[in-house]
Design a protein around this motif. Structure first.
Motif, PDB file in Angstrom:
ATOM      1  N   LYS A  53      27.750  -3.201 -25.765  1.00  0.00           N
ATOM      2  CA  LYS A  53      28.634  -4.111 -26.486  1.00  0.00           C
ATOM      3  C   LYS A  53      28.026  -4.437 -27.844  1.00  0.00           C
ATOM      4  O   LYS A  53      28.712  -4.792 -28.777  1.00  0.00           O
ATOM      5  N   SER A  54      26.690  -4.386 -27.940  1.00  0.00           N
ATOM      6  CA  SER A  54      26.035  -4.598 -29.232  1.00  0.00           C
ATOM      7  C   SER A  54      24.679  -3.922 -29.174  1.00  0.00           C
ATOM      8  O   SER A  54      24.183  -3.580 -28.103  1.00  0.00           O
ATOM      9  N   GLY A  55      24.077  -3.733 -30.331  1.00  0.00           N
ATOM     10  CA  GLY A  55      22.746  -3.137 -30.399  1.00  0.00           C
ATOM     11  C   GLY A  55      22.803  -1.644 -30.162  1.00  0.00           C
ATOM     12  O   GLY A  55      23.851  -1.023 -30.231  1.00  0.00           O
ATOM     13  N   SER A  56      21.623  -1.034 -29.876  1.00  0.00           N
ATOM     14  CA  SER A  56      21.569   0.398 -29.643  1.00  0.00           C
ATOM     15  C   SER A  56      20.473   0.733 -28.644  1.00  0.00           C
ATOM     16  O   SER A  56      19.550  -0.073 -28.416  1.00  0.00           O
ATOM     17  N   LEU A  57      20.623   1.917 -28.046  1.00  0.00           N
ATOM     18  CA  LEU A  57      19.624   2.343 -27.077  1.00  0.00           C
ATOM     19  C   LEU A  57      18.318   2.716 -27.788  1.00  0.00           C
ATOM     20  O   LEU A  57      17.230   2.508 -27.259  1.00  0.00           O
ATOM     21  N   ASN A  58      18.424   3.233 -28.989  1.00  0.00           N
ATOM     22  CA  ASN A  58      17.237   3.628 -29.732  1.00  0.00           C
ATOM     23  C   ASN A  58      16.315   2.442 -30.012  1.00  0.00           C
ATOM     24  O   ASN A  58      15.096   2.583 -30.030  1.00  0.00           O
ATOM     25  N   ALA A  59      16.935   1.282 -30.230  1.00  0.00           N
ATOM     26  CA  ALA A  59      16.131   0.096 -30.512  1.00  0.00           C
ATOM     27  C   ALA A  59      15.187  -0.195 -29.350  1.00  0.00           C
ATOM     28  O   ALA A  59      14.068  -0.694 -29.550  1.00  0.00           O
ATOM     29  N   LEU A  60      15.622   0.137 -28.145  1.00  0.00           N
ATOM     30  CA  LEU A  60      14.757  -0.105 -26.978  1.00  0.00           C
ATOM     31  C   LEU A  60      13.584   0.868 -26.992  1.00  0.00           C
ATOM     32  O   LEU A  60      12.460   0.507 -26.642  1.00  0.00           O
ATOM     33  N   LYS A  61      13.846   2.084 -27.406  1.00  0.00           N
ATOM     34  CA  LYS A  61      12.785   3.096 -27.404  1.00  0.00           C
ATOM     35  C   LYS A  61      11.694   2.739 -28.409  1.00  0.00           C
ATOM     36  O   LYS A  61      10.511   2.970 -28.174  1.00  0.00           O
ATOM     37  N   THR A  62      12.110   2.174 -29.549  1.00  0.00           N
ATOM     38  CA  THR A  62      11.118   1.886 -30.585  1.00  0.00           C
ATOM     39  C   THR A  62      10.454   0.538 -30.396  1.00  0.00           C
ATOM     40  O   THR A  62       9.437   0.253 -31.010  1.00  0.00           O
ATOM     41  N   ASN A  63      11.002  -0.297 -29.568  1.00  0.00           N
ATOM     42  CA  ASN A  63      10.442  -1.640 -29.390  1.00  0.00           C
ATOM     43  C   ASN A  63       9.967  -1.814 -27.952  1.00  0.00           C
ATOM     44  O   ASN A  63      10.777  -1.950 -27.044  1.00  0.00           O
ATOM     45  N   PRO A  64       8.658  -1.823 -27.704  1.00  0.00           N
ATOM     46  CA  PRO A  64       8.164  -1.965 -26.330  1.00  0.00           C
ATOM     47  C   PRO A  64       8.557  -3.298 -25.702  1.00  0.00           C
ATOM     48  O   PRO A  64       8.586  -3.421 -24.478  1.00  0.00           O
ATOM     49  N   ASP A  65       8.866  -4.285 -26.524  1.00  0.00           N
ATOM     50  CA  ASP A  65       9.259  -5.586 -25.974  1.00  0.00           C
ATOM     51  C   ASP A  65      10.779  -5.772 -26.022  1.00  0.00           C
ATOM     52  O   ASP A  65      11.270  -6.889 -25.972  1.00  0.00           O
ATOM     53  N   GLY A  66      11.492  -4.653 -26.113  1.00  0.00           N
ATOM     54  CA  GLY A  66      12.943  -4.754 -26.208  1.00  0.00           C
ATOM     55  C   GLY A  66      13.585  -4.980 -24.838  1.00  0.00           C
ATOM     56  O   GLY A  66      12.984  -4.728 -23.788  1.00  0.00           O
ATOM     57  N   LEU A  67      14.816  -5.486 -24.890  1.00  0.00           N
ATOM     58  CA  LEU A  67      15.541  -5.792 -23.655  1.00  0.00           C
ATOM     59  C   LEU A  67      17.026  -5.575 -23.934  1.00  0.00           C
ATOM     60  O   LEU A  67      17.562  -6.061 -24.918  1.00  0.00           O
ATOM     61  N   ILE A  68      17.641  -4.771 -23.054  1.00  0.00           N
ATOM     62  CA  ILE A  68      19.096  -4.639 -23.158  1.00  0.00           C
ATOM     63  C   ILE A  68      19.700  -5.400 -22.001  1.00  0.00           C
ATOM     64  O   ILE A  68      19.398  -5.139 -20.837  1.00  0.00           O
TER      65      ILE A  68
END
Lengths: 228, 416
Positions: free
Chosen positions: B156-171
């Protein structure tokens, strides 16, 4: 030569109660004969004619026509036989109301398939001309008067040059002039070898035919030849 | 029998009584249109509910069942003795699948497997200020997970790539995100059952359209969750498998269980309630369809019967002038076929129109279903069924009375 032979015909009506309409009626009709059947209302003459026309198969006895035994045949066989050998004029003419006069006359001819559609149309026009209805050929049957419908019905009966033409009061709805015309046509056809059987109330009509069968209470009570 | 005369007579009959023909046609039309609309809609709903539930679940899930009942030691030693053991605790066993990554790779090479996603799933608390919500967090290889669940389409927002580049990311599930009142870029504190806390940043939100998922679930990187649980990089708790053919999942799951000794659960078992509901809905659809068809069929039968009975005198006249039974039947079959076919085609068109209108009617299903409009299926088979039914019923309804009329002595009808 006998073209029609009826042997010991017996017919009953069951509704409202059993009623013996025809009692042991037997007679023969010769080829080219113009026969009238007369009698009072309810004497069974129309019923007899329906038996002969093969449109009523619920009877006892035997009917043979044009060398074919018709008793006990299937509906489809009888329909084919009627198409080829029988022309019938009903008392209430019974045309198909949605079709034009010409189409009504043509349909049995198209069904027979002896002539091409174009020839059938020409022949139908010819029959209508004969009976004085050519100018109404393209009018729908439902728009014609009773007398006109009756004449179209006669033309329809003639279309396939049938062996036998049967009429149940064929001139019942016609005026003097037309009655005479139809009568002349019938006489002419009989002279050419077609057989005419007509049920009639018209004593002049009966008197003009070759032979008269008189019926009463489901029996033939008298037969006499007319000499012309 | 001469078909061209029969066709000519049939045509004249139809044209002469245009209103009656139209009424007969419309009788067929409405029956078919209602049937098409109802079945398209009901099957659309069924399909939607099934898809939305099953798309979000793996075909096979392999995991280690940790709280398995185990016999007490004393039972093992003295199986027939009078042993009383109170409240035995489960063995302190890790939920890990030993060699999980290796197993996943091997499963991936099996034929018929669409994708495999090894992951670490755990319960978690999401904290944002005073708000605390319980949910689950799955550590995944986001590329593999994407292959299984088409996450790209669910974002709904953001991107899957952002998770790959950010170890502290959360979808995060979109409903969960809304409840926590967090948006893209906001931070959330996540607490694991063992008490570890980590601050993660929301880099995306997703919506499966299934309440139980969107309400509770988040994705993080596999390594992040392993760290949060204080486990090594080979720690895997679940392997999700999607098959090319969902039906193959059932035997394949059993085979995997026998091969690796871990518990497997296939989609049919996991969604028993949904499948039972599915059966009931299918039955309902069947009953409604049959009812519609029977009602439509009776309507058609009545109309055709009337059409033939209105023409009974004409039948007698035709027979008197030499048309046989087959001609008569052919005349009415042609009329019935015309009425059935034209009425049926019109019915299909109207049914399609109604279904289409329904399919673009806005419908707000709230958070639990990802629906903007009513779900409608457009399947050729329903249209073929509808048309066949319409034509066959009409033709039969024309056939029986005309055959009956064709057998009667003409005089019986004409004498009245």
């Amino acid at each position: 030569m006998s073209v029609l032979s009826a042997q010991n015909l017996n017919k009953y009506f069951y509704d409202p109660e059993k009623f013996h309409v025809l009692r042991d009626v037997s007679f023969d009709v010769q080829r080219g004969e113009f026969l009238s059947i007369v009698g009072k209302s309810g004497c069974g003459k129309s019923t007899l004619l329906y038996l002969l026309s093969t449109m009523d198969t619920d009877y006892e006895g035997q009917i043979t026509m044009a060398g074919t035994t018709l008793t006990g045949r299937s509906q489809d066989f009888l329909a084919r036989f009627r198409n080829e050998h029988l022309g019938f004029v009903f008392q209430f003419h019974f045309l198909l109301p949605e079709f034009s006069a010409l189409q009504n006359v043509m349909l049995p001819g198209l069904k027979l398939g002896k002539y091409s559609a174009k020839d059938v149309e020409e022949r139908a026009m010819e029959k209508l001309r004969l009976i004085g209805m050519a100018e109404y050929a393209h009018k729908p049957a439902s728009k014609l008067s009773g007398g006109q419908q009756q004449r179209v019905a006669i033309a329809r009966a003639l279309i396939n040059d049938p062996t036998i033409i049967m009429g149940d009061e064929p001139t019942g709805n016609l005026d003097r002039a037309n009655t005479e015309n139809v009568f002349a046509i019938f006489q002419d056809l009989a002279r050419k070898g077609q057989t005419i059987i007509a049920v009639t109330h018209d004593s002049d009509f009966a008197a003009g035919s070759d032979r008269v069968i008189e019926m009463s209470d489901g029996q033939i009570i008298a037969t006499h030849e007319n000499s012309h | 029998m001469n078909l061209s005369i029969a066709a000519q007579i049939a045509q004249t009959h139809l044209m002469a009584k245009k209103r009656q023909t139209l009424v007969a046609m419309l009788g067929v039309t409405f029956g078919i249109a209602m049937f098409i609309t109802m079945i398209s809609f009901m099957q659309g709903v069924n399909q939607f509910l099934e898809d939305s539930a099953l798309d979000a679940s793996p075909h096979i899930r392999m995991y280690n069942e940790v709280n398995t009942q185990r016999p007490s030691l004393i039972d093992e030693l003295r199986p027939n003795g009078f042993n009383v053991v109170h409240h035995q605790k489960p063995k302190n066993e890790q939920a890990r699948l030993k060699n999980g990554l290796f197993i996943a790779e091997r499963i991936e090479r099996e034929p018929g497997v669409q994708g495999v996603s090894p992951q670490v799933a755990t319960q978690a608390f999401y904290n944002n200020g005073p708000i605390q919500l319980s949910g689950t967090i799955s550590g995944v290889d986001i590329n593999r997970e994407n292959k299984l669940y088409k996450l790209t389409n669910r974002l709904k927002s953001g991107s899957l790539n952002a998770l790959k580049t950010n170890p502290d990311g959360l979808i995060m599930g979109n409903v969960l995100a809304r409840k926590l009142n967090v948006r893209l870029g906001d931070k959330v504190t996540v607490t694991t059952p063992t008490g570890n806390t980590r601050v993660l940043r929301v880099v995306g939100t997703f919506g499966f359209g299934v309440g139980t998922v969107d309400n509770t679930k988040s994705y993080a990187n596999l390594s992040t969750v392993q760290e949060m649980l204080l486990r090594d990089p080979s720690y895997i708790t679940d392997i999700h498998v999607k098959m090319l053919d969902p039906m193959q999942a059932l035997p394949f799951g059993k085979r995997l269980r026998a091969m690796y000794g871990y518990y497997t659960e296939d989609w049919a078992t996991a969604n028993t309630a949904i499948l039972a509901g599915e059966k009931i809905r299918n039955m309902l659809t069947f009953v409604v369809s049959i009812t519609l068809l029977v009602v439509a069929g009776f309507g058609i039968y009545n109309i055709m019967n009337m059409t033939v009975i209105n023409k009974i005198k004409d039948i007698a006249i035709l027979k008197a002038t030499g048309f046989d039974g087959r001609d008569v039947v052919a005349i009415f079959l042609l009329q019935a076929a015309f009425i059935g076919l034209s009425g049926g085609l019109l019915g299909l068109a109207i049914g399609f129109g109604l279904s289409y209108l329904l399919s673009i009617t806005p419908f707000d299903a709230g958070d639990f279903l990802s629906l903007d409009t009513f779900p409608v299926i457009f399947a050729a088979k329903y249209y073929i069924m509808g048309l066949l039914f319409g034509v066959i019923t009409t033709v039969l309804a024309g056939y029986f009375p005309s055959r009956k009329a064709a057998k009667v002595d003409p005089v019986a009808i004409l004498r009245g």
